[in-house]
Design a protein around this motif. Structure first.
Motif, PDB file in Angstrom:
ATOM      1  N   PHE A   1      50.558  59.102  18.337  1.00  0.00           N
ATOM      2  CA  PHE A   1      49.717  59.686  19.257  1.00  0.00           C
ATOM      3  C   PHE A   1      49.521  61.073  19.020  1.00  0.00           C
ATOM      4  CE2 PHE A   1      48.002  60.944  23.151  1.00  0.00           C
ATOM      5  CZ  PHE A   1      48.641  62.014  23.805  1.00  0.00           C
ATOM      6  N   GLN A   2      48.220  61.568  18.846  1.00  0.00           N
ATOM      7  CA  GLN A   2      47.655  62.908  18.492  1.00  0.00           C
ATOM      8  C   GLN A   2      47.362  63.442  19.795  1.00  0.00           C
ATOM      9  OE1 GLN A   2      45.897  64.929  15.121  1.00  0.00           O
ATOM     10  NE2 GLN A   2      44.194  64.036  16.105  1.00  0.00           N
ATOM     11  N   THR A   3      48.006  64.877  20.137  1.00  0.00           N
ATOM     12  CA  THR A   3      47.459  65.436  21.301  1.00  0.00           C
ATOM     13  C   THR A   3      46.116  66.141  21.062  1.00  0.00           C
ATOM     14  OG1 THR A   3      48.630  67.559  20.880  1.00  0.00           O
ATOM     15  CG2 THR A   3      49.716  65.799  21.962  1.00  0.00           C
ATOM     16  N   LEU A   4      45.488  66.908  21.894  1.00  0.00           N
ATOM     17  CA  LEU A   4      44.350  67.202  21.668  1.00  0.00           C
ATOM     18  C   LEU A   4      44.450  68.717  21.175  1.00  0.00           C
ATOM     19  CD1 LEU A   4      42.465  67.130  25.180  1.00  0.00           C
ATOM     20  CD2 LEU A   4      41.906  65.739  23.410  1.00  0.00           C
ATOM     21  N   THR A   5      45.878  69.120  21.116  1.00  0.00           N
ATOM     22  CA  THR A   5      46.003  70.221  20.419  1.00  0.00           C
ATOM     23  C   THR A   5      46.387  70.008  18.922  1.00  0.00           C
ATOM     24  OG1 THR A   5      48.010  70.245  21.090  1.00  0.00           O
ATOM     25  CG2 THR A   5      46.622  71.550  22.304  1.00  0.00           C
ATOM     26  N   GLY A   6      46.343  68.953  18.516  1.00  0.00           N
ATOM     27  CA  GLY A   6      46.588  68.433  17.063  1.00  0.00           C
ATOM     28  C   GLY A   6      48.040  68.266  16.859  1.00  0.00           C
ATOM     29  N   ILE A   7      49.118  68.043  17.453  1.00  0.00           N
ATOM     30  CA  ILE A   7      50.496  67.709  17.413  1.00  0.00           C
ATOM     31  C   ILE A   7      50.534  65.986  17.416  1.00  0.00           C
ATOM     32  CG2 ILE A   7      52.669  68.033  18.270  1.00  0.00           C
ATOM     33  CD1 ILE A   7      52.307  70.541  18.717  1.00  0.00           C
TER      34      ILE A   7
ATOM     35  N   ILE B   1      35.960  76.311  17.675  1.00  0.00           N
ATOM     36  CA  ILE B   1      36.979  76.656  16.535  1.00  0.00           C
ATOM     37  C   ILE B   1      37.000  75.649  15.392  1.00  0.00           C
ATOM     38  CG2 ILE B   1      38.930  77.889  15.736  1.00  0.00           C
ATOM     39  CD1 ILE B   1      39.482  78.754  18.594  1.00  0.00           C
ATOM     40  N   GLU B   2      36.402  75.717  14.498  1.00  0.00           N
ATOM     41  CA  GLU B   2      36.096  74.574  13.516  1.00  0.00           C
ATOM     42  C   GLU B   2      37.331  74.516  12.560  1.00  0.00           C
ATOM     43  OE1 GLU B   2      33.763  72.318  13.468  1.00  0.00           O
ATOM     44  OE2 GLU B   2      32.720  73.048  15.331  1.00  0.00           O
ATOM     45  N   ASP B   3      37.914  75.621  12.246  1.00  0.00           N
ATOM     46  CA  ASP B   3      38.971  75.350  11.377  1.00  0.00           C
ATOM     47  C   ASP B   3      40.543  74.629  12.086  1.00  0.00           C
ATOM     48  OD1 ASP B   3      40.488  77.821  12.319  1.00  0.00           O
ATOM     49  OD2 ASP B   3      38.833  78.689  11.253  1.00  0.00           O
ATOM     50  N   ASN B   4      40.993  73.978  11.164  1.00  0.00           N
ATOM     51  CA  ASN B   4      42.252  73.317  11.795  1.00  0.00           C
ATOM     52  C   ASN B   4      42.047  72.445  12.956  1.00  0.00           C
ATOM     53  OD1 ASN B   4      44.554  73.874  10.671  1.00  0.00           O
ATOM     54  ND2 ASN B   4      44.946  75.536  11.576  1.00  0.00           N
ATOM     55  N   LEU B   5      40.823  71.670  12.822  1.00  0.00           N
ATOM     56  CA  LEU B   5      40.455  70.641  13.848  1.00  0.00           C
ATOM     57  C   LEU B   5      41.536  69.563  13.654  1.00  0.00           C
ATOM     58  CD1 LEU B   5      36.833  69.925  14.069  1.00  0.00           C
ATOM     59  CD2 LEU B   5      38.066  71.001  15.771  1.00  0.00           C
ATOM     60  N   PRO B   6      42.098  69.016  14.644  1.00  0.00           N
ATOM     61  CA  PRO B   6      42.697  67.624  14.491  1.00  0.00           C
ATOM     62  C   PRO B   6      42.128  66.374  13.942  1.00  0.00           C
ATOM     63  CG  PRO B   6      42.932  68.593  16.885  1.00  0.00           C
ATOM     64  CD  PRO B   6      41.742  69.384  16.183  1.00  0.00           C
ATOM     65  N   ALA B   7      42.588  65.861  13.098  1.00  0.00           N
ATOM     66  CA  ALA B   7      41.658  64.836  12.521  1.00  0.00           C
ATOM     67  C   ALA B   7      41.049  63.890  13.396  1.00  0.00           C
ATOM     68  CB  ALA B   7      42.809  63.970  11.707  1.00  0.00           C
ATOM     69  N   GLY B   8      40.044  63.446  13.332  1.00  0.00           N
ATOM     70  CA  GLY B   8      39.516  62.421  14.223  1.00  0.00           C
ATOM     71  C   GLY B   8      38.517  63.160  15.202  1.00  0.00           C
ATOM     72  N   GLU B   9      38.454  64.352  15.210  1.00  0.00           N
ATOM     73  CA  GLU B   9      37.757  65.232  16.315  1.00  0.00           C
ATOM     74  C   GLU B   9      36.473  65.605  15.722  1.00  0.00           C
ATOM     75  OE1 GLU B   9      38.838  65.382  19.365  1.00  0.00           O
ATOM     76  OE2 GLU B   9      40.638  64.894  19.088  1.00  0.00           O
ATOM     77  N   GLU B  10      36.095  64.889  14.505  1.00  0.00           N
ATOM     78  CA  GLU B  10      34.711  65.585  13.764  1.00  0.00           C
ATOM     79  C   GLU B  10      34.912  66.754  13.205  1.00  0.00           C
ATOM     80  OE1 GLU B  10      31.477  63.060  16.250  1.00  0.00           O
ATOM     81  OE2 GLU B  10      33.190  64.001  17.185  1.00  0.00           O
TER      82      GLU B  10
END
Lengths: 277, 166
Positions: free
Chosen positions: A201-207, B157-166
């Protein structure tokens, strides 16, 4: 372990699977009163007892935004180990791999290919060296040391290996979303094998919260949300914990550990969480 | 009860005033502290409220006013004064629990008492990949009728976007 049909988990009321005796469905709601499905009153959910009982959730990993492992918990019972006395010559073929002595060929009596030498004559080995510093392969090549009693078992992952695997998973997760033919796909949410299911599960903040469980174990989605809540409570609300840093080490977040273990127990027993619990 | 909260916040601000002596520095400190709170609070908010990703600034505004403020301060500000480009809006707070019973003395006229809130909003949104600028434009402590917070969307903020968020 791993032989036989894949058991598909069933969640929400469904007909009993041949593999487990399911007498009812318990669900813990936020009011604390369990609701039972109608099987003549009280019932419990009993999975077919495997040799190691109810240890259905194997491990939990928490990965930060950069792909670094910040928390890891192993919850499985010790793997099957086999100890046998051997005489010269050894009828197993051993090889050195990754600083460990593994069985390359010669599967028998519970000793399987891939098992590592865990101890010799009762004394734990240290990688490829015995406790007194001799090389294991050399020692076992010398007929003078026989008969010898060797314990084999599945090698545990070292913490470095876990760190590496976590970052590898982080990259694969990203690749998963890019490989998908559909636009805007998420990363890997579930990975299923014969012997375990990996949920992420990936949170909106990337964890990322990753749980490895028995394929039959249900309620992992709510467990993942619950772990998220526990993280936001005991890790984030601890002012001495710095973001993105390993949780257990410095400073100590004992409460996170304890509450996580509790949540795993509840998930294993109940099969699912109610809303807002 | 919220008395302890109001008193704690008040003690914090007065101590900062003693430490820094200069209103501007106090404002900066409050903003920084708010930022540190915001980056942690966002996870708690997401864990408990289960809202999904917002796709535009209007959705963001709605979630902030109707869910977040309600959850943490028990108030629901109204959203007004949208800019034509849809990248700025105002939150109007009828009452602000931080300033219950507070009166600003004359020698602290440029102190933004509730500046912590600006930091919180900025920090929280930064963790979900939105860079925003937040400031107070009206303050009941300074004699205005309502408290107004102006939020401006700077960029994604485009850098370090979590994967899957385009």
């Amino acid at each position: 372990m791993g032989e036989g049909p894949i058991n598909m988990l069933c969640t929400v009321p469904s007909p009993p699977q041949p593999q487990y005796r399911r007498m009812g469905w318990s669900r813990i709601t936020c009011s604390g009163l369990p609701r039972w499905s109608n099987q003549g009153g009280r019932g419990t959910w009993k999975p077919e007892t495997a040799s190691n009982g109810a240890m259905a959730i194997f491990s939990v990993y928490v990965v930060n935004k950069a792909g670094g492992l910040i928390y890891q918990l192993d919850n499985y019972a010790p793997r099957a180990e086999a100890e046998k006395t051997f005489s010269y010559p050894l009828d197993l073929l051993l090889k050195l791999h990754d600083e460990r002595v593994l069985v390359a060929f010669g599967q028998r009596d519970g000793i399987r290919v891939g098992h590592a030498v865990l101890s010799i004559n009762g004394v734990d080995v240290n990688g490829k060296y015995t406790a007194d510093g001799k090389e294991v392969l050399e020692y076992l090549g010398n007929p003078a040391n026989y008969p010898v009693s060797i314990r084999f078992g599945r090698p545990r992952l070292t913490s470095n290996e876990k760190l590496m695997l976590a970052s590898m998973f982080h990259s694969l997760f990203a690749i998963g979303s890019q490989l998908s033919p559909e636009l805007g796909s998420s990363g890997i949410e579930m990975l299923e094998t014969d012997t375990f299911k990996l949920h992420c599960f990936q949170t909106l903040t990337g964890i990322k919260f990753v749980v490895l469980a028995d394929p039959r174990q249900g309620g992992i989605d709510s467990l993942l949300r619950k772990i998220y809540e526990i993280y936001s409570d005991f890790a984030l609300k601890n002012p001495f914990y710095s973001l993105e840093m390993p949780i257990r080490v410095q400073p100590r977040c004992e409460l996170f550990d304890q509450n996580l273990k509790l949540a795993l127990e509840v998930a294993e027993k109940a099969g699912t969480f109610g809303p807002g619990s | 009860s919220s008395e302890l909260f109001t008193l704690t916040y008040g003690a914090l601000v007065t101590q900062l005033c003693k430490d820094y002596e200069n209103d501007e520095d106090v404002n900066k400190q409050l903003d920084r502290m708010g930022y540190n709170i915001g980056v942690r609070l966002i996870e708690d908010f997401l864990a408990r409220s289960n809202v999904g990703r917002c796709h535009d600034f209007r959705e963001t505004a709605d979630v902030i006013a109707k869910v977040a403020f309600k959850m943490y301060l028990g108030i629901t500000p109204s959203i007004t004064n949208w800019s034509p480009a849809g990248d700025e809006f105002s939150l109007i707070l009828e009452n602000n629990p931080l300033v219950d019973f507070v009166e600003l003395p004359d020698n602290h006229s440029s102190l933004i008492y509730s500046n912590l809130l600006c930091g919180v909003l900025r920090g929280a949104l930064e963790m979900v990949q939105m860079a925003v600028d937040v400031k107070f434009v009206q303050d009941t402590l300074k004699g205005d009728g309502v408290t107004e917070i102006r939020m401006r969307f700077i960029k994604r903020i485009e850098d370090n976007l979590p994967a899957g968020e385009e």
